[in-house]
Design a protein around this motif. Structure first.
Motif, PDB file in Angstrom:
ATOM      1  N   ALA A  92     129.874  97.798   2.006  1.00  0.00           N
ATOM      2  CA  ALA A  92     130.911  98.692   1.486  1.00  0.00           C
ATOM      3  C   ALA A  92     130.573 100.138   1.798  1.00  0.00           C
ATOM      4  N   LEU A  93     131.557 100.861   2.308  1.00  0.00           N
ATOM      5  CA  LEU A  93     131.452 102.298   2.545  1.00  0.00           C
ATOM      6  C   LEU A  93     132.204 102.981   1.408  1.00  0.00           C
ATOM      7  N   ALA A  94     131.496 103.768   0.601  1.00  0.00           N
ATOM      8  CA  ALA A  94     132.098 104.390  -0.581  1.00  0.00           C
ATOM      9  C   ALA A  94     132.997 105.559  -0.187  1.00  0.00           C
ATOM     10  N   ALA A  95     134.073 105.727  -0.946  1.00  0.00           N
ATOM     11  CA  ALA A  95     135.037 106.798  -0.693  1.00  0.00           C
ATOM     12  C   ALA A  95     134.826 107.992  -1.611  1.00  0.00           C
ATOM     13  N   ASP A  96     133.976 107.850  -2.623  1.00  0.00           N
ATOM     14  CA  ASP A  96     133.869 108.864  -3.677  1.00  0.00           C
ATOM     15  C   ASP A  96     132.815 109.933  -3.387  1.00  0.00           C
ATOM     16  N   SER A  97     133.037 110.721  -2.354  1.00  0.00           N
ATOM     17  CA  SER A  97     132.093 111.790  -2.063  1.00  0.00           C
ATOM     18  C   SER A  97     132.837 113.099  -1.850  1.00  0.00           C
ATOM     19  N   GLN A  98     132.139 114.186  -1.997  1.00  0.00           N
ATOM     20  CA  GLN A  98     132.685 115.510  -1.719  1.00  0.00           C
ATOM     21  C   GLN A  98     131.753 116.205  -0.759  1.00  0.00           C
ATOM     22  N   PRO A  99     132.173 116.649   0.394  1.00  0.00           N
ATOM     23  CA  PRO A  99     133.513 116.459   0.940  1.00  0.00           C
ATOM     24  C   PRO A  99     133.835 114.969   1.130  1.00  0.00           C
ATOM     25  N   PRO A 100     135.121 114.650   1.303  1.00  0.00           N
ATOM     26  CA  PRO A 100     135.517 113.235   1.363  1.00  0.00           C
ATOM     27  C   PRO A 100     134.937 112.499   2.571  1.00  0.00           C
ATOM     28  N   ALA A 101     134.679 111.210   2.371  1.00  0.00           N
ATOM     29  CA  ALA A 101     134.207 110.356   3.476  1.00  0.00           C
ATOM     30  C   ALA A 101     135.356 110.143   4.451  1.00  0.00           C
ATOM     31  N   GLY A 102     135.058 110.245   5.734  1.00  0.00           N
ATOM     32  CA  GLY A 102     136.079 110.036   6.755  1.00  0.00           C
ATOM     33  C   GLY A 102     136.576 108.603   6.802  1.00  0.00           C
ATOM     34  N   TYR A 103     135.697 107.679   6.472  1.00  0.00           N
ATOM     35  CA  TYR A 103     136.050 106.261   6.463  1.00  0.00           C
ATOM     36  C   TYR A 103     135.505 105.615   5.199  1.00  0.00           C
ATOM     37  N   PHE A 104     136.250 104.674   4.661  1.00  0.00           N
ATOM     38  CA  PHE A 104     135.808 103.939   3.476  1.00  0.00           C
ATOM     39  C   PHE A 104     136.399 102.539   3.511  1.00  0.00           C
ATOM     40  N   LEU A 138     123.727  89.495  10.238  1.00  0.00           N
ATOM     41  CA  LEU A 138     125.120  89.781   9.869  1.00  0.00           C
ATOM     42  C   LEU A 138     125.382  91.286   9.766  1.00  0.00           C
ATOM     43  N   PHE A 139     124.376  92.058   9.319  1.00  0.00           N
ATOM     44  CA  PHE A 139     124.534  93.512   9.213  1.00  0.00           C
ATOM     45  C   PHE A 139     124.765  94.116  10.599  1.00  0.00           C
ATOM     46  N   GLY A 140     124.075  93.594  11.614  1.00  0.00           N
ATOM     47  CA  GLY A 140     124.311  94.062  12.981  1.00  0.00           C
ATOM     48  C   GLY A 140     125.735  93.783  13.436  1.00  0.00           C
ATOM     49  N   MET A 141     126.274  92.625  13.051  1.00  0.00           N
ATOM     50  CA  MET A 141     127.668  92.306  13.374  1.00  0.00           C
ATOM     51  C   MET A 141     128.613  93.262  12.661  1.00  0.00           C
ATOM     52  N   ALA A 142     128.298  93.590  11.398  1.00  0.00           N
ATOM     53  CA  ALA A 142     129.118  94.549  10.642  1.00  0.00           C
ATOM     54  C   ALA A 142     129.077  95.915  11.322  1.00  0.00           C
ATOM     55  N   ARG A 143     127.887  96.323  11.779  1.00  0.00           N
ATOM     56  CA  ARG A 143     127.736  97.616  12.470  1.00  0.00           C
ATOM     57  C   ARG A 143     128.662  97.681  13.687  1.00  0.00           C
ATOM     58  N   GLU A 144     128.646  96.619  14.495  1.00  0.00           N
ATOM     59  CA  GLU A 144     129.499  96.589  15.689  1.00  0.00           C
ATOM     60  C   GLU A 144     130.977  96.697  15.336  1.00  0.00           C
ATOM     61  N   MET A 145     131.403  95.939  14.318  1.00  0.00           N
ATOM     62  CA  MET A 145     132.813  95.950  13.950  1.00  0.00           C
ATOM     63  C   MET A 145     133.231  97.318  13.409  1.00  0.00           C
ATOM     64  N   ILE A 146     132.397  97.910  12.562  1.00  0.00           N
ATOM     65  CA  ILE A 146     132.725  99.226  11.999  1.00  0.00           C
ATOM     66  C   ILE A 146     132.747 100.282  13.110  1.00  0.00           C
ATOM     67  N   CYS A 147     131.830 100.195  14.058  1.00  0.00           N
ATOM     68  CA  CYS A 147     131.854 101.113  15.216  1.00  0.00           C
ATOM     69  C   CYS A 147     133.163 100.979  15.983  1.00  0.00           C
ATOM     70  N   MET A 186     133.265 108.257  15.501  1.00  0.00           N
ATOM     71  CA  MET A 186     132.836 106.890  15.247  1.00  0.00           C
ATOM     72  C   MET A 186     131.683 106.903  14.235  1.00  0.00           C
ATOM     73  N   PHE A 187     131.739 105.957  13.296  1.00  0.00           N
ATOM     74  CA  PHE A 187     130.670 105.838  12.307  1.00  0.00           C
ATOM     75  C   PHE A 187     129.791 104.651  12.666  1.00  0.00           C
ATOM     76  N   VAL A 188     128.483 104.885  12.720  1.00  0.00           N
ATOM     77  CA  VAL A 188     127.508 103.843  13.043  1.00  0.00           C
ATOM     78  C   VAL A 188     126.644 103.589  11.807  1.00  0.00           C
ATOM     79  N   LEU A 189     126.653 102.363  11.310  1.00  0.00           N
ATOM     80  CA  LEU A 189     125.783 102.019  10.186  1.00  0.00           C
ATOM     81  C   LEU A 189     124.329 102.256  10.574  1.00  0.00           C
ATOM     82  N   PRO A 190     123.516 102.733   9.647  1.00  0.00           N
ATOM     83  CA  PRO A 190     122.106 102.947   9.961  1.00  0.00           C
ATOM     84  C   PRO A 190     121.368 101.611  10.087  1.00  0.00           C
TER      85      PRO A 190
END
Length: 163
Positions: A56-68, A100-109, A119-123
């Motif tokens: 999950a990418l959280a949306a509750d940040s300031q400044p706002p997250a570009g993707y959630f 599975l996290f690597g697969m999630a990284r690819e899809m989110i990219c 583009m957002f790349v999971l760490p």
């Protein structure tokens, strides 16, 4: 030297993909990334394990997250009988979640590369410290692991195509 892994990925697929782009000015990369891992062992074959990973990418940040939003993946694994029984679940969860996290990284990219923000790349993360596992029911087939609305559409057969 390389050798065969004691874990075999039999199948993996995305159960949920829900990534949204913020329309607010000054959006930044997501600052909070949360993961959840559920495991289930096949009662008729203890060497088969299902791992469900939610990222999950959280949306509750300031400044706002570009993707959630979030993605959820299901992996069906076979464990070597050479792994001691008391270590199987934890080691499969660690290795399965990593894969599975690597697969999630690819899809989110892929999704965020087409969005309004960079583009957002999971760490890179490690699940090696994983201690507590959430247990869930084992799906008897990929169709059983699919959301309810997909189950009714695929009632008589498993999803087709490559995951």
């Amino acid at each position: 030297p390389m050798g065969p892994s004691p874990f075999t990925l039999e199948r993996a697929f995305f159960r949920k993909i829900a990534i949204q782009a913020s329309l607010e000015k000054g959006a930044v990369p997501p600052k909070s990334i949360k993961t959840k891992i559920k495991t289930a062992q096949n009662p008729s074959d203890p060497l088969r394990v299902q791992i469900i990973l939610t990222v999950a990418l959280a949306a509750d940040s300031q400044p706002p997250a570009g993707y959630f939003g979030e993605v959820e993946l299901v992996g069906l694994f076979r464990i070597s009988e050479k792994i001691p029984a008391e270590d199987r679940e934890r080691l499969t969860a660690i290795n399965g979640a990593t894969l599975l996290f690597g697969m999630a990284r690819e899809m989110i990219c892929t999704i965020t590369a087409r969005g309004p923000w960079p583009m957002f790349v999971l760490p890179v993360v490690s699940f090696a410290g994983l201690k507590k596992l959430e247990k869930g029911p084992l799906a008897s087939s990929p169709a059983d692991a699919a959301p309810t609305e997909l189950k009714s559409a695929n009632k008589s057969k498993e999803p087709t195509g490559n995951p």
